[in-house]
Scaffold this motif. Structure first.
Motif, PDB file in Angstrom:
ATOM      1  N   LEU A  25       0.786  -1.135   0.069  1.00 34.60           N
ATOM      2  CA  LEU A  25       0.002   0.083  -0.002  1.00 34.60           C
ATOM      3  C   LEU A  25       0.916   1.188  -0.001  1.00 34.60           C
ATOM      4  O   LEU A  25       0.475   2.282  -0.625  1.00 34.60           O
ATOM      5  N   ALA A  26       2.171   0.983   0.650  1.00 34.29           N
ATOM      6  CA  ALA A  26       2.987   2.461   0.496  1.00 34.29           C
ATOM      7  C   ALA A  26       3.496   2.345  -0.556  1.00 34.29           C
ATOM      8  O   ALA A  26       3.574   3.686  -1.283  1.00 34.29           O
ATOM      9  N   GLU A  27       3.706   1.839  -1.567  1.00 36.38           N
ATOM     10  CA  GLU A  27       4.047   1.740  -3.052  1.00 36.38           C
ATOM     11  C   GLU A  27       2.817   2.322  -3.781  1.00 36.38           C
ATOM     12  O   GLU A  27       3.198   2.932  -4.760  1.00 36.38           O
ATOM     13  N   LYS A  28       1.629   2.359  -3.119  1.00 34.83           N
ATOM     14  CA  LYS A  28       0.522   3.036  -4.124  1.00 34.83           C
ATOM     15  C   LYS A  28       0.324   4.455  -3.433  1.00 34.83           C
ATOM     16  O   LYS A  28      -0.620   5.284  -3.774  1.00 34.83           O
ATOM     17  N   GLY A  29       1.227   4.883  -2.544  1.00 31.48           N
ATOM     18  CA  GLY A  29       1.204   6.046  -1.916  1.00 31.48           C
ATOM     19  C   GLY A  29       0.108   6.313  -0.582  1.00 31.48           C
ATOM     20  O   GLY A  29      -0.040   7.187  -0.170  1.00 31.48           O
ATOM     21  N   ALA A  30      -0.361   5.310  -0.294  1.00 27.66           N
ATOM     22  CA  ALA A  30      -1.113   5.146   1.214  1.00 27.66           C
ATOM     23  C   ALA A  30      -0.312   5.456   2.338  1.00 27.66           C
ATOM     24  O   ALA A  30       0.985   5.177   2.428  1.00 27.66           O
ATOM     25  N   LYS A  31      -0.855   5.931   3.371  1.00 28.74           N
ATOM     26  CA  LYS A  31      -0.280   6.095   4.562  1.00 28.74           C
ATOM     27  C   LYS A  31      -0.596   5.020   5.598  1.00 28.74           C
ATOM     28  O   LYS A  31      -1.888   5.115   6.082  1.00 28.74           O
ATOM     29  N   VAL A  46       7.185   0.237  10.053  1.00 26.52           N
ATOM     30  CA  VAL A  46       7.335   1.501   9.862  1.00 26.52           C
ATOM     31  C   VAL A  46       8.640   2.118   9.068  1.00 26.52           C
ATOM     32  O   VAL A  46       8.457   3.009   8.331  1.00 26.52           O
ATOM     33  N   GLY A  47       9.672   1.603   9.478  1.00 24.33           N
ATOM     34  CA  GLY A  47      10.948   2.027   8.874  1.00 24.33           C
ATOM     35  C   GLY A  47      10.923   1.766   7.535  1.00 24.33           C
ATOM     36  O   GLY A  47      11.599   2.371   6.721  1.00 24.33           O
ATOM     37  N   LEU A  48      10.572   0.477   7.232  1.00 30.15           N
ATOM     38  CA  LEU A  48      10.523  -0.126   5.849  1.00 30.15           C
ATOM     39  C   LEU A  48       9.596   0.858   4.944  1.00 30.15           C
ATOM     40  O   LEU A  48       9.839   1.080   3.778  1.00 30.15           O
ATOM     41  N   CYS A  49       8.398   1.268   5.525  1.00 29.70           N
ATOM     42  CA  CYS A  49       7.760   2.490   4.760  1.00 29.70           C
ATOM     43  C   CYS A  49       8.125   3.682   4.503  1.00 29.70           C
ATOM     44  O   CYS A  49       8.178   4.187   3.576  1.00 29.70           O
ATOM     45  N   LEU A  50       8.962   4.205   5.770  1.00 30.51           N
ATOM     46  CA  LEU A  50       9.545   5.446   5.571  1.00 30.51           C
ATOM     47  C   LEU A  50      10.621   5.444   4.545  1.00 30.51           C
ATOM     48  O   LEU A  50      10.856   6.411   3.945  1.00 30.51           O
ATOM     49  N   GLU A  51      11.256   4.239   4.465  1.00 31.60           N
ATOM     50  CA  GLU A  51      12.479   4.042   3.160  1.00 31.60           C
ATOM     51  C   GLU A  51      11.558   4.401   1.951  1.00 31.60           C
ATOM     52  O   GLU A  51      12.502   4.712   0.993  1.00 31.60           O
ATOM     53  N   LYS A  52      10.487   4.012   1.679  1.00 31.80           N
ATOM     54  CA  LYS A  52       9.738   4.410   0.412  1.00 31.80           C
ATOM     55  C   LYS A  52       9.216   5.790   0.468  1.00 31.80           C
ATOM     56  O   LYS A  52       8.655   6.165  -0.437  1.00 31.80           O
ATOM     57  N   GLY A  53       9.563   6.601   1.573  1.00 34.47           N
ATOM     58  CA  GLY A  53       8.939   8.026   1.274  1.00 34.47           C
ATOM     59  C   GLY A  53       7.945   8.219   1.823  1.00 34.47           C
ATOM     60  O   GLY A  53       6.981   9.188   1.411  1.00 34.47           O
ATOM     61  N   ILE A  54       7.164   7.127   2.549  1.00 30.97           N
ATOM     62  CA  ILE A  54       5.797   7.196   2.870  1.00 30.97           C
ATOM     63  C   ILE A  54       5.572   7.354   4.462  1.00 30.97           C
ATOM     64  O   ILE A  54       6.453   7.005   5.264  1.00 30.97           O
ATOM     65  N   GLU A  55       4.727   8.214   4.854  1.00 32.64           N
ATOM     66  CA  GLU A  55       4.371   8.442   6.285  1.00 32.64           C
ATOM     67  C   GLU A  55       3.655   7.260   6.733  1.00 32.64           C
ATOM     68  O   GLU A  55       2.556   6.877   6.224  1.00 32.64           O
TER      69      GLU A  55
END
Length: 253
Positions: A25-31, A46-55
């Motif tokens: 979902l983070a890759e789709k731009g979701a938070k 959370v850290g892996l999501c942040l690495e994708k530039g997603i909150e």
């Protein structure tokens, strides 16, 4: 629903299917707003999501506790301002035969504790989180979707009286909520996975894993990301509601 900047709550979001969902979902731009009992696993996701530039944010809570669930969803609203979706992914198993007997004598029975633990997490936890998410979505005027993770075991499986009952129950919740919540712009969906290659499944003894895989028409276990893809489909398709998607490699024919 366009997932860009949408806030999606995922229970059991620290690892396994929950982590795969969060990253997809983070890759789709979701938070992703992740709920779990394991703070270390939550922080890693959370850290892996942040690495994708997603909150993304983590919330430690026991989903069987009504007060803890309410506090977690209050915190999510305070942090993000809205909720657009929920994936009720958290679940447990406590497998045992309903009754075991030999020579007419009952030797073992599924305990009330084994029954209650699974019902509390898989069914009551789904109810509590679904109710809280729907409340927040209605109060904030946010349309979206609630997804419940069921299982192909919902049709009944030896040694899983408790688990099968709970997973059949979440499908009943799904169809009921679809009818009740449509007026508020809230859709529902359920996903019934077969054998998926989570850490627990892949840690099985090789011979047991091989025997299990041979019984799957697709001749392999599913990938966690394939369940995440089904989650994304339900969230993005605004005409999908109240139905179950089976992702099982044709195991349940």
């Amino acid at each position: 629903m366009n997932l860009q900047d949408k806030v999606i709550v995922i229970t059991g979001g620290g690892q396994g299917l929950g982590r795969a969902m969060a990253l997809h979902l983070a890759e789709k731009g979701a938070k992703p707003a992740l709920i779990d009992m394991n703070p270390q696993a939550l922080d890693e996701t959370v850290g892996l999501c942040l690495e994708k530039g997603i909150e993304a944010r983590a919330y430690v809570a026991n989903i069987t506790n009504e007060e803890a669930v309410a506090e977690a969803f209050d915190s999510i609203i305070n942090d993000f301002g809205a909720i657009h979706g929920l994936v009720n992914n958290a679940g447990v198993t406590r497998d045992a035969m309903f009754i075991k007997a030999k020579d007419g004598e009952v030797t073992k029975r599924m305990s009330l504790q084994q029954w209650q633990m699974v019902i509390d997490v898989n069914l009551t936890g789904t109810f509590l989180c679904g109710r809280e998410a729907a409340t927040k979505m209605i109060e904030s005027g946010s349309e979206g979707a609630i997804i419940n993770i069921s299982s192909i075991s919902r049709a009944g499986n030896i040694g899983q009286t408790n688990y099968s009952a709970s997973k059949a129950g979440v499908v009943a919740l799904t169809t009921t909520w679809a009818k009740e919540l449509a007026r508020y712009g809230i859709r529902t969906g359920a996903i019934a996975p077969g054998f998926i290659g989570t850490e627990m499944v892949m840690s099985m003894k090789p011979e047991a894993l091989d025997m299990m895989t041979k019984g799957i028409p697709a001749k392999r276990v599913g990938e966690p990301d394939e369940i995440a893809q089904a989650v994304t489909f339900i969230l993005e398709n605004d005409y999908f509601s109240g139905r179950v998607i089976e992702v099982d490699g044709a195991l349940r024919l």
